[in-house]
Scaffold this active site. Structure first.
Site, mmCIF file in Angstrom:
data_model
loop_
_atom_site.group_PDB
_atom_site.id
_atom_site.type_symbol
_atom_site.label_atom_id
_atom_site.label_comp_id
_atom_site.label_asym_id
_atom_site.label_seq_id
_atom_site.Cartn_x
_atom_site.Cartn_y
_atom_site.Cartn_z
ATOM 1 N N ARG A 66 0.846 -1.189 0.000
ATOM 2 C CA ARG A 66 0.000 0.000 0.000
ATOM 3 C C ARG A 66 0.887 1.247 0.000
ATOM 4 N NH1 ARG A 66 -4.923 -1.140 4.327
ATOM 5 N NH2 ARG A 66 -5.691 -3.077 3.373
ATOM 6 N N ASP A 68 2.080 5.016 -0.286
ATOM 7 C CA ASP A 68 1.410 6.254 0.116
ATOM 8 C C ASP A 68 1.277 7.221 -1.062
ATOM 9 O OD1 ASP A 68 1.186 5.417 2.755
ATOM 10 O OD2 ASP A 68 3.077 6.344 3.364
ATOM 11 N N ARG A 215 10.775 5.779 4.848
ATOM 12 C CA ARG A 215 10.939 7.232 4.774
ATOM 13 C C ARG A 215 11.608 7.778 6.034
ATOM 14 N NH1 ARG A 215 5.124 9.336 3.483
ATOM 15 N NH2 ARG A 215 6.144 11.333 4.000
#
Length: 263
Positions: A66, A68, A215
Site C-alpha cells: 500500500r 502512500d 521514509r
C-alpha cells in the site's frame, strides 16, 4: 466458467495519485470531482477500472504494498481473477496498458495458481529512496527526488545504514498509529550509493516494513549525512523504541518500490 488468476507487475509515477489503496471521496478531498461511483484517484482504482474495461466484468485487484500518496513504483505486484481466459497474455497486457494513463504501466502479466496471493505470497521487498544532492534544484523532475543542497557525508551514512541491517525493534522508525503489535522487523540490506552526477540512492530490503518506516530511515540517514547525528546514534535510536528519538520523515516523492519477491 473456469477462471485464471493473473499477477501484474506495475510501474507508476505516484505524483498524481493518492497512494495505492482505493478510497471514497471525503470532505477533505480537494481535487477534481470523480465520476459518479468512482473514488478519488488512486493506483488501485485506476488499474482495476482499466482491467475491467478489457475483461468486461468486475474484478478485485489485490496489491502487495500500500504505497502512500506521491510514492512511486518500479515493481508493484497485484493479482486479479478473470474468466476471459481466451485472451492471449501479451494481448491482454497491451489492452490493459492502452486503457491506462501514461504514468502507469503493466510491465509484466503472468498467469499464476489460485494459491498465489500478492500479499501473503510476498517474502521480501526492496525500496529505493532518491536524493538530489546538489546546490541547484532538479528543475525537470522535482517530484521524483528529494532535493538536499547541503553536502552529505556518504561514508557516515553508509556506516549508519550498516547498523540497521538485521533483526531489530524498529518502533523508533515507525509513524505513531501504525497499529502493529509487533514492531520487530528484519532488514536484509540497507545501502547508500552514489549514482550518476549528484544522485544519491538509499536502498532498503526487508521481509516487511512498518508505516513510513523506509521514509523515516531515509530521513534519519540524511541527518547523519548532515552531521546532525553520528552513526553511533543509530544504536541509541533502536534501543529507545520511541519515534521522537529518530530523525525526520523524508517526503514521499523520493521513494520508489523497486521490486517484490514472492514464493
Amino acid at each position: 466458467m473456469p477462471t485464471q488468476r493473473y499477477n501484474l507487475t506495475l510501474a507508476y509515477r505516484g505524483t498524481n495519485y493518492h497512494g495505492w489503496q482505493r478510497q471514497a471521496v471525503t470532505a477533505s478531498y480537494k481535487g477534481p470531482t470523480p465520476q459518479e461511483g468512482h473514488g478519488i484517484p488512486t493506483i488501485q482504482e485506476i488499474v482495476a477500472r482499466a482491467v475491467e474495461s478489457v475483461v468486461r466484468h468486475p474484478i478485485t485487484l489485490v496489491g502487495s504494498s500500500r504505497t502512500d500518496a506521491g510514492v512511486h513504483a518500479k515493481g508493484q505486484l497485484a493479482h486479479f481473477d478473470t474468466d476471459q481466459t481466451q485472451i492471449p497474455i501479451e494481448g491482454l497486457r497491451r489492452a490493459i496498458n492502452s486503457a491506462l494513463p501514461e504514468d502507469i504501466t503493466v510491465r509484466q502479466l503472468d498467469p499464476v495458481n489460485d494459491s498465489f496471493d500478492a500479499i501473503s505470497s510476498t517474502t521480501s521487498k526492496r525500496y529505493q529512496y532518491a536524493i538530489w544532492n546538489h546546490t541547484d534544484r532538479p528543475t525537470f523532475f522535482p517530484d521524483l527526488v528529494w532535493h538536499r543542497w547541503q553536502e552529505l557525508d556518504l561514508a557516515a551514512m553508509r556506516e549508519a545504514a550498516g547498523k540497521l541491517v538485521g533483526e531489530h525493534d524498529f518502533a523508533s522508525f515507525a509513524r505513531p498509529g501504525h497499529g502493529r503489535d509487533n514492531t520487530v522487523r528484519t532488514l536484509i540490506a540497507c545501502e547508500v550509493s552514489k549514482q550518476r552526477g549528484p544522485l544519491v540512492v538509499i536502498g532498503v530490503e526487508g521481509s516487511g516494513f512498518l508505516w513510513n518506516m523506509v521514509r523515516i530511515l531515509a530521513g534519519t540517514l540524511v541527518e547523519v549525512g548532515l552531521k546532525r547525528y553520528s552513526p553511533g546514534d543509530i544504536d541509541t535510536m533502536l534501543q529507545a523504541k520511541n519515534r521522537q528519538s529518530a530523525g525526520q520523515t523524508a517526503p514521499p516523492h523520493g521513494l520508489y518500490l523497486q521490486w517484490i519477491k514472492t514464493r
